[in-house]
Enzyme design. Structure first.
Site, PDB file in Angstrom:
ATOM      1  N   ASN A   1     -38.974  16.012 -75.416  1.00  0.00           N
ATOM      2  CA  ASN A   1     -38.354  14.956 -74.609  1.00  0.00           C
ATOM      3  C   ASN A   1     -38.976  15.000 -73.217  1.00  0.00           C
ATOM      4  OD1 ASN A   1     -36.395  12.784 -74.386  1.00  0.00           O
ATOM      5  ND2 ASN A   1     -35.308  14.110 -72.958  1.00  0.00           N
ATOM      6  N   LYS A   2     -38.518  14.132 -72.358  1.00  0.00           N
ATOM      7  CA  LYS A   2     -39.070  13.996 -71.007  1.00  0.00           C
ATOM      8  C   LYS A   2     -39.205  15.350 -70.316  1.00  0.00           C
ATOM      9  CE  LYS A   2     -40.328  11.094 -69.432  1.00  0.00           C
ATOM     10  NZ  LYS A   2     -41.807  10.860 -69.483  1.00  0.00           N
TER      11      LYS A   2
ATOM     12  N   ARG B   1     -49.323   5.611 -77.109  1.00  0.00           N
ATOM     13  CA  ARG B   1     -48.715   6.809 -76.497  1.00  0.00           C
ATOM     14  C   ARG B   1     -48.557   7.838 -77.618  1.00  0.00           C
ATOM     15  NH1 ARG B   1     -43.967   6.173 -72.363  1.00  0.00           N
ATOM     16  NH2 ARG B   1     -44.728   8.244 -71.798  1.00  0.00           N
TER      17      ARG B   1
ATOM     18  N   GLN C   1     -37.262   7.424 -64.001  1.00  0.00           N
ATOM     19  CA  GLN C   1     -36.466   6.666 -64.989  1.00  0.00           C
ATOM     20  C   GLN C   1     -34.973   6.918 -64.792  1.00  0.00           C
ATOM     21  OE1 GLN C   1     -39.124   8.576 -65.714  1.00  0.00           O
ATOM     22  NE2 GLN C   1     -40.256   7.853 -67.502  1.00  0.00           N
TER      23      GLN C   1
ATOM     24  N   ARG D   1     -40.852   1.474 -72.254  1.00  0.00           N
ATOM     25  CA  ARG D   1     -40.967   2.912 -72.505  1.00  0.00           C
ATOM     26  C   ARG D   1     -39.665   3.356 -73.151  1.00  0.00           C
ATOM     27  NH1 ARG D   1     -36.699   3.632 -70.384  1.00  0.00           N
ATOM     28  NH2 ARG D   1     -37.054   5.829 -70.720  1.00  0.00           N
ATOM     29  N   GLY D   2     -39.665   4.633 -73.581  1.00  0.00           N
ATOM     30  CA  GLY D   2     -38.537   5.123 -74.367  1.00  0.00           C
ATOM     31  C   GLY D   2     -38.927   5.037 -75.838  1.00  0.00           C
ATOM     32  N   ALA D   3     -38.765   6.151 -76.559  1.00  0.00           N
ATOM     33  CA  ALA D   3     -39.335   6.243 -77.905  1.00  0.00           C
ATOM     34  C   ALA D   3     -38.915   5.106 -78.850  1.00  0.00           C
ATOM     35  CB  ALA D   3     -39.000   7.619 -78.495  1.00  0.00           C
TER      36      ALA D   3
ATOM     37  N   ASP E   1     -38.237  12.332 -78.067  1.00  0.00           N
ATOM     38  CA  ASP E   1     -39.394  11.510 -78.462  1.00  0.00           C
ATOM     39  C   ASP E   1     -39.949  11.932 -79.810  1.00  0.00           C
ATOM     40  OD1 ASP E   1     -39.198  11.116 -75.472  1.00  0.00           O
ATOM     41  OD2 ASP E   1     -40.709   9.648 -76.055  1.00  0.00           O
TER      42      ASP E   1
HETATM   43  O1  MRU Z   1     -42.079   8.419 -70.703  1.00  0.00           O
HETATM   44  P1  MRU Z   1     -40.869   7.688 -71.233  1.00  0.00           P
HETATM   45  O2  MRU Z   1     -40.064   7.010 -70.194  1.00  0.00           O
HETATM   46  O3  MRU Z   1     -41.227   6.789 -72.390  1.00  0.00           O
HETATM   47  O4  MRU Z   1     -39.995   8.847 -71.826  1.00  0.00           O
HETATM   48  C1  MRU Z   1     -38.784   8.539 -72.463  1.00  0.00           C
HETATM   49  C2  MRU Z   1     -37.979   9.717 -72.798  1.00  0.00           C
HETATM   50  O5  MRU Z   1     -38.418  10.853 -72.692  1.00  0.00           O
HETATM   51  C3  MRU Z   1     -36.641   9.483 -73.361  1.00  0.00           C
HETATM   52  O6  MRU Z   1     -35.761  10.474 -72.954  1.00  0.00           O
HETATM   53  C4  MRU Z   1     -36.769   9.498 -74.883  1.00  0.00           C
HETATM   54  O7  MRU Z   1     -37.757   8.570 -75.289  1.00  0.00           O
HETATM   55  C5  MRU Z   1     -35.534   9.169 -75.560  1.00  0.00           C
HETATM   56  S1  MRU Z   1     -35.190   7.460 -75.304  1.00  0.00           S
HETATM   57  C6  MRU Z   1     -33.942   6.987 -76.249  1.00  0.00           C
END
Ligand code: MRU
Length: 346
Positions: A246-247, A91, A195, A48-50, A236
């Protein structure tokens, strides 16, 4: 256990992913041999993470092309459309996924008559390496904005695990720590997947950066009681007007920051900027299953039949963001300038 275990590892014909759902207490890997298995790993949060999602999807294209070449020979392109569509839908919010697939498609279009797998695997590895280099630049640019003696708050995980390596917001934190300007990082636990608690605290401890875990709801009290210099978050998807998804919880942090005189920084590579999205209202926000809120690791926490709303991202308006930091430079006050100018370098 070390937070430097390879988390996206390509070996001929397979992609090995560190299972982020089990960290930090268990180190397990998921081996993907098909693009479908990679799409499932992305959907299920193994990775996970963009930026990490984009890199992973790029390697999956090499797997798909290799399988298509073996089954269809010179007609391999006809057999790859479906796996690409499945990957693209894995996603919805992280635009890096679409950016990486588009780049892989450009590479596919330029291929001749030889087997496509090796060339596409090299392209995926290039995307991976470029992301790490971009994060180092983001770290330098972001750290230059941080004054000596600064404490910061971050959310989710934006470190090595969320990217090709080093991290975006966490890259800025790493660089500021190396520069000696950072006193402490407060990491929001980041419900419901934790996370922040599981991954960011692990990476910060591993890097020797002073870190304190807070419940998400403690951020307001922290800003009221302590001098916090910056909220530093990743993204994201960033719209061209500077609105940033973002999250879930990032928007709340930005509102709190404005109320307490704390500055707000969004750190992301330019692959996170979506040239086709004019403003944040056009960003698709992923909503995940009720199970993520009504239970915790299989244990029920809410009464049966609870109605649930579980958006996993929110959109911070550009007006609440003081700086958007990318590998091609910084836009301060993005509400005034937008971020289209940053796309010129990409
Ligand atoms: O749901 P996730 O864990 O994929 O969400 C990730 C985030 O929101 C991060 O903050 C974002 O992708 C930036 S990661 C460099």
């Amino acid at each position: 256990m070390s937070a430097t275990i390879p988390h996206i590892h390509w070996t001929d014909g397979a992609l090995r992913l560190l299972d982020q759902r089990r960290l930090p207490h268990e180190v397990e890997f998921v081996d993907c041999h098909t693009a479908g298995e990679v799409a499932q790993a992305i959907r299920q949060m193994v990775v996970r993470g963009a930026p990490a999602i984009g890199i992973t999807a790029a390697y999956a294209v090499a797997l798909a092309a290799d399988a298509a070449w073996r089954s269809h020979g010179a007609q391999w392109r006809t057999a790859i459309a479906e796996p690409l569509a499945v990957l693209a839908a894995a996603r919805p919010t992280a635009v890096n996924l679409h950016w990486a697939l588009a780049r892989m498609q450009r590479c596919m279009a330029a291929l001749g008559g030889a087997a496509p797998g090796p060339v596409l695997a090299r392209e995926a590895a290039a995307i991976h390496a470029e992301d790490i280099a971009a994060n180092r630049r983001i770290g330098e640019f972001g750290a230059a904005l941080i004054a000596p003696g600064s404490a910061v708050i971050t959310i989710c995980n934006t470190g090595t695990l969320a990217t090709g390596g080093y991290g975006t917001a966490l890259g800025v934190i790493r660089a500021a720590h190396a520069a000696g300007t950072l006193t402490e990082v407060f990491a929001c636990e980041t419900r419901p997947w934790l996370q922040g608690a599981r991954l960011t605290m692990w990476e910060l401890q591993d890097a020797g950066i002073p870190a304190t875990l807070i419940a998400d709801g403690a951020a307001a009290a922290l800003m009221q009681r302590r001098h916090i210099a910056w909220v530093i978050a990743g993204a994201d998807r960033i719209a061209v007007n500077g609105d940033a998804a973002n999250k879930i919880g990032t928007y709340g942090l930005a509102v709190l920051a404005r109320a307490h005189g704390v500055r707000c920084m969004i750190a992301a590579p330019t692959s996170t900027i979506d040239p086709d999205t004019g403003d944040g209202s056009q960003i698709p926000v992923e909503e995940r299953g009720a199970d993520e809120l009504v239970s915790f690791r299989g244990l029920p926490v809410a009464p049966p039949g609870s109605r649930v709303w579980n958006p996993v991202f929110d959109v911070t308006p550009a007006g609440l963001i003081d700086a958007i930091v990318t590998e091609h430079g910084v836009v301060e006050q993005p509400a005034r300038h937008g971020v289209r100018g940053l796309l010129r370098g990409r």
